[in-house]
Design an enzyme around this catalytic site. Structure first.
Site, PDB file in Angstrom:
ATOM      1  CG  HIS A  72      23.046 103.424   8.044  1.00 40.56           C
ATOM      2  ND1 HIS A  72      22.946 103.281   6.686  1.00 40.56           N
ATOM      3  CD2 HIS A  72      24.040 102.595   8.444  1.00 40.56           C
ATOM      4  CE1 HIS A  72      23.854 102.414   6.267  1.00 40.56           C
ATOM      5  NE2 HIS A  72      24.535 101.982   7.319  1.00 40.56           N
ATOM      6  CG  ASN A 124       4.066  89.903  29.338  1.00 44.02           C
ATOM      7  OD1 ASN A 124       4.792  88.994  29.739  1.00 44.02           O
ATOM      8  ND2 ASN A 124       2.814  90.043  29.695  1.00 44.02           N
ATOM      9  CB  CYS A 157      -0.889  92.062  27.973  1.00 43.15           C
ATOM     10  SG  CYS A 157       0.188  91.947  29.420  1.00 43.15           S
TER      11      CYS A 157
END
Length: 179
Positions: A72, A124, A157
């Site tokens: 990393h 959302n 959704c």
């Protein structure tokens, strides 16, 4: 000189769009290294992104292929740009509060200050507009991240509103402007 883009994919239904994004960036001549959260791998397989980016996909922060290299840290050192797309509310929160518990957040925290950092939220509408998410995104902006704002659309959704991942052309334009 080829620019190295770290494409960090987090857990959102929009993760499947990372396949097209990595493919388009590779066709434009960028070297794309894909980082994924475990949640992202539930939406799209690492193999798909490996084939399209032509590079290994990095999923496990504890996996070290070379004992001489801390994966990393090396990925962060070689980066010319870091892009979190899609950026889930969870990963945004982790980055805003300095958690380094997966490959995406560990690499992000190890980035040199000069590396442009972009994030493209996808979630959302109620999650995006939630004061906690807005606070976390503002914290990222204070840390030097730039937001590629989501679109308003019919969401997975069934709700309609802001939260759909930005168009890939808009993301690519922002990458090119940042480099």
């Amino acid at each position: 000189m080829t620019k190295n883009i770290l494409l960090a994919v987090s857990g959102s239904i929009s993760a499947y769009k990372a396949a097209d994004l990595s493919h388009q960036l590779t066709k434009l001549g960028y070297n794309v290294s894909v980082l994924m959260t475990k949640a992202a791998a539930q939406f799209i397989t690492p193999l798909t992104l490996q084939v399209l980016s032509k590079n290994p996909v990095h999923l496990d922060v504890m996996k070290e292929d070379d004992s001489q290299v801390i994966n990393h840290i090396e990925l962060a050192k070689k980066a010319d740009l870091f892009l979190l797309a899609p950026a889930s509310a969870n990963t945004i929160a982790h980055l805003a509060h300095g958690f380094a518990d997966n490959m995406v957040t560990s690499v992000a925290l190890a980035l040199p200050p000069k590396v442009p950092k972009l994030f493209a939220p996808a979630m959302n509408t109620k999650m995006y507009d939630n004061p906690a998410t807005q606070h976390n995104m503002n914290m990222l902006k204070q840390f030097g991240y730039e937001e590629i704002e989501p679109r308003s659309s019919l969401l997975a959704c069934g709700d309609v509103g802001r939260g759909a991942l930005a168009d890939l052309d808009s993301i690519i334009q922002k990458i090119e402007a940042s480099l």
